[in-house]
Scaffold this motif. Structure first.
Motif, PDB file in Angstrom:
ATOM      1  N   SER A 141     -14.039 -31.976 -52.373  1.00 45.60           N
ATOM      2  CA  SER A 141     -12.666 -31.495 -52.147  1.00 45.60           C
ATOM      3  C   SER A 141     -12.682 -30.048 -51.660  1.00 45.60           C
ATOM      4  O   SER A 141     -11.978 -29.690 -50.713  1.00 45.60           O
ATOM      5  CB  SER A 141     -11.851 -31.581 -53.436  1.00 45.60           C
ATOM      6  N   THR A 142     -13.509 -29.219 -52.297  1.00 40.67           N
ATOM      7  CA  THR A 142     -13.618 -27.820 -51.875  1.00 40.67           C
ATOM      8  C   THR A 142     -14.241 -27.731 -50.488  1.00 40.67           C
ATOM      9  O   THR A 142     -13.774 -26.977 -49.632  1.00 40.67           O
ATOM     10  CB  THR A 142     -14.482 -27.030 -52.878  1.00 40.67           C
ATOM     11  N   ALA A 143     -15.296 -28.526 -50.258  1.00 38.81           N
ATOM     12  CA  ALA A 143     -15.982 -28.471 -48.967  1.00 38.81           C
ATOM     13  C   ALA A 143     -15.008 -28.813 -47.843  1.00 38.81           C
ATOM     14  O   ALA A 143     -14.973 -28.143 -46.796  1.00 38.81           O
ATOM     15  CB  ALA A 143     -17.164 -29.439 -48.966  1.00 38.81           C
ATOM     16  N   THR A 144     -14.188 -29.842 -48.059  1.00 37.30           N
ATOM     17  CA  THR A 144     -13.239 -30.252 -47.020  1.00 37.30           C
ATOM     18  C   THR A 144     -12.180 -29.184 -46.794  1.00 37.30           C
ATOM     19  O   THR A 144     -11.802 -28.899 -45.662  1.00 37.30           O
ATOM     20  CB  THR A 144     -12.592 -31.597 -47.410  1.00 37.30           C
ATOM     21  N   VAL A 315     -18.983 -17.552 -42.172  1.00 33.49           N
ATOM     22  CA  VAL A 315     -19.042 -16.258 -42.854  1.00 33.49           C
ATOM     23  C   VAL A 315     -17.887 -15.361 -42.394  1.00 33.49           C
ATOM     24  O   VAL A 315     -17.262 -14.670 -43.198  1.00 33.49           O
ATOM     25  CB  VAL A 315     -20.418 -15.583 -42.602  1.00 33.49           C
ATOM     26  N   ARG A 316     -17.580 -15.437 -41.117  1.00 31.25           N
ATOM     27  CA  ARG A 316     -16.477 -14.600 -40.626  1.00 31.25           C
ATOM     28  C   ARG A 316     -15.147 -14.991 -41.292  1.00 31.25           C
ATOM     29  O   ARG A 316     -14.319 -14.128 -41.582  1.00 31.25           O
ATOM     30  CB  ARG A 316     -16.391 -14.737 -39.100  1.00 31.25           C
ATOM     31  N   VAL A 317     -14.974 -16.291 -41.555  1.00 32.29           N
ATOM     32  CA  VAL A 317     -13.730 -16.744 -42.185  1.00 32.29           C
ATOM     33  C   VAL A 317     -13.712 -16.414 -43.684  1.00 32.29           C
ATOM     34  O   VAL A 317     -12.692 -16.018 -44.243  1.00 32.29           O
ATOM     35  CB  VAL A 317     -13.531 -18.269 -41.978  1.00 32.29           C
ATOM     36  N   MET A 318     -14.876 -16.560 -44.343  1.00 29.08           N
ATOM     37  CA  MET A 318     -14.910 -16.499 -45.811  1.00 29.08           C
ATOM     38  C   MET A 318     -15.273 -15.126 -46.369  1.00 29.08           C
ATOM     39  O   MET A 318     -15.165 -14.895 -47.574  1.00 29.08           O
ATOM     40  CB  MET A 318     -15.934 -17.515 -46.346  1.00 29.08           C
ATOM     41  N   SER A 319     -15.744 -14.225 -45.501  1.00 28.01           N
ATOM     42  CA  SER A 319     -16.321 -12.988 -46.023  1.00 28.01           C
ATOM     43  C   SER A 319     -15.272 -11.905 -46.317  1.00 28.01           C
ATOM     44  O   SER A 319     -14.309 -11.727 -45.585  1.00 28.01           O
ATOM     45  CB  SER A 319     -17.345 -12.472 -45.018  1.00 28.01           C
ATOM     46  N   GLY A 340     -18.099 -19.696 -48.878  1.00 30.21           N
ATOM     47  CA  GLY A 340     -17.130 -20.550 -49.565  1.00 30.21           C
ATOM     48  C   GLY A 340     -16.104 -19.703 -50.299  1.00 30.21           C
ATOM     49  O   GLY A 340     -16.033 -18.483 -50.085  1.00 30.21           O
ATOM     50  N   VAL A 341     -15.335 -20.337 -51.186  1.00 33.43           N
ATOM     51  CA  VAL A 341     -14.247 -19.641 -51.860  1.00 33.43           C
ATOM     52  C   VAL A 341     -14.710 -18.788 -53.055  1.00 33.43           C
ATOM     53  O   VAL A 341     -14.365 -17.616 -53.141  1.00 33.43           O
ATOM     54  CB  VAL A 341     -13.137 -20.638 -52.297  1.00 33.43           C
TER      55      VAL A 341
END
Ligand SMILES: *Cc1c(COP(=O)(O)O)cnc(C)c1O
Length: 470
Positions: A141-144, A315-319, A340-341
């Motif tokens: 669920s988290t991965a998606t 990484v650009r989205v999550m960092s 990830g989150v």
């Protein structure tokens, strides 16, 4: 608790778990607990003085054990195999014992590097394309959800650095089939897409997504001024083990520049069998993929692998990079907090390491193969019995079945289906999940608990034949 006290109580707890597993066949499969059965036995306030390990153990025995469903029971055929192999249990115990928290590489170098290597091992034995890089997430669920957030940011050229989705002039659209897991819709909603922008693509008679219908929807949306953003394909759909055609979907994703996520949470385990890898052909075109070793493989919940084609984008989205998390080794090492989150991470790779080393790939392969063969055996029995029907192509280990006595249909058939499955389930002898397919009840038989043998499946078939006589 001192280390010496831990040693003593710990040894007896290991014995207790071993006894539980060794004696699991004597227990019922699915719990028949009444609501509040456990709450009524638990004091409403915590003790202020220390209690004894013996009292705790006695309560585990008397309050907890009678009120759990035994997922590791060999007659468990519900949902999906949620295998917790004893090798992985020990690995998980080490993770807690070491008490590591991977905030960054330096906070636990071995945590990060073991995780990297385990993801490479799994990639190798599963035939996951070489260019992909992975990270362990808690659940599919988290991965998606992470995949859909990544899709959103690629499609909007990093709207998060401006006004986010709220400032976009075009609606971003996601596509998936009705056979997808409920976590896809949830991920889409939580990633901010909004219900109006989730589109359900029709499926064929095998329950697989129809690529031509997908393309038609994309073209409609473009005409309406919307922006197609992502397609989620499933290999091993939850209800029927549907396998969406990845090569065609990949072609469409490339042509219309959609993010292409593949959800193989359950079926991904079968990738370790060379004879099943054809189900995953076309994966090279995917932007992201998730599979759950905590299901059929046996890596003990929670352990979900998430692979991406473009880790820099992830990484650009999550960092976020606050000063207190920066270290002198940044740039030479992987910082999984940016994949990830969550910021902190447990040493989940330990349970995979224990499992893969202590079982070896060959034994894992034989177990997965055994389960597929058991499913084929049951399929043959059912197909040779005039009143029984298999409703799905049995691609792996899940069968969707109905018993259809002469002339029974619609509501009457539903009643009959629920009656026989509930009789078996409530007897405690076995457990299967009733589910809806094309608007009618059917029964899912998911084979693949660690200890399920051919004899167990024969026993299940006997129980089913008996139950429909009544
Ligand atoms: C089990 C499953 C999920 C959800 O898995 P979690 O790890 O519990 O979030 C999603 N998709 C498929 C196909 C599944 O089988």
């Amino acid at each position: 608790m001192t280390p010496d006290e831990f040693r003593i109580f710990g040894h007896s707890l290991i014995d207790w778990i071993a006894d539980y597993r060794a004696g699991i066949r004597t227990r019922r499969v699915w719990s028949d607990a009444k609501p509040n059965a456990v709450l009524e036995q638990l004091p409403s306030s915590p003790p202020f003085d220390p209690d004894s390990p013996q009292n705790l153990l006695a309560d585990l025995e008397q309050i907890i054990l009678p009120n759990i469903s035994n997922w590791q029971h060999p007659m468990f055929y519900g949902y999906f195999p949620a295998n917790s192999s004893l090798e992985a249990v020990l690995g998980d115990l080490v993770s807690s014992g070491l008490g590591q928290l991977g905030l960054n590489w330096a906070a636990s170098p071995a945590l990060t590097e073991l995780e990297q290597r385990m993801l490479e091992w799994m990639q190798q034995i599963s035939g996951i394309p070489n260019h992909m890089k992975g990270v362990i997430q808690d659940t599919a669920s988290t991965a998606t959800m992470v995949a859909l957030m990544s899709a959103r940011e690629r499609s909007t050229d990093y709207a998060l650095a401006r006004g986010g989705l709220q400032a976009e002039s075009q609606a971003q659209m996601i596509y998936f089939s009705a056979q997808c897991h409920s976590s896809i819709e949830k991920g889409g909603l939580l990633a901010g897409f909004g219900k109006d922008n989730l589109r359900i693509v029709p499926v064929d008679k095998n329950f697989d997504l129809i690529p031509a219908e997908l393309e038609k929807m994309i073209l409609e949306d473009i005409t309406l001024g919307k922006k197609p953003c992502a397609i989620v394909a499933t290999v091993g759909g939850t209800t029927t083990t549907a396998c969406d055609p990845l090569p065609e979907i990949g072609r469409i994703a490339r042509e219309y520049k959609l993010w292409f996520h593949v959800d193989a949470a359950m079926a991904g385990t079968a990738m370790i069998l060379p004879e099943k890898q054809h189900l995953f052909a076309g994966l090279e075109g995917a932007d992201s993929l998730c599979l759950n070793p905590h299901k059929w493989l046996g890596a003990t919940f929670d352990c979900s692998l998430y692979y991406v084609s473009d880790p820099e984008h992830l990484v650009r989205v999550m960092s976020t990079n606050p000063s207190y998390l920066q270290t002198s080794t940044d740039g030479q090492v992987v910082q999984y907090r940016d994949w990830g989150v969550p910021l902190g991470r447990r040493m989940r790779a330990l349970k995979l390491w224990f499992l893969l080393r202590l079982e070896g790939v060959t034994k894992l392969q034989s177990r997965i193969r055994r389960d597929c063969e058991n499913a084929t055996w049951l399929e043959e029995q059912i197909k040779n019995s005039s009143e029984w029907k298999v409703l799905n192509p049995v691609r792996l280990q899940t069968l969707c079945i109905r018993h259809v006595p002469n002339g029974l249909e619609a509501v009457e058939l539903d009643k009959h289906t629920l009656a026989w499955v509930n009789e078996i389930n409530s007897s405690g002898a076995a457990y299967m999940t009733p589910a809806m397919l094309d608007g009618r009840w059917m029964v899912r038989v998911s084979i693949g608990a660690l200890e399920t043998t051919r004899e167990d499946v024969m026993q299940l078939w006997a129980l089913m034949q008996e139950a429909v006589q009544r």
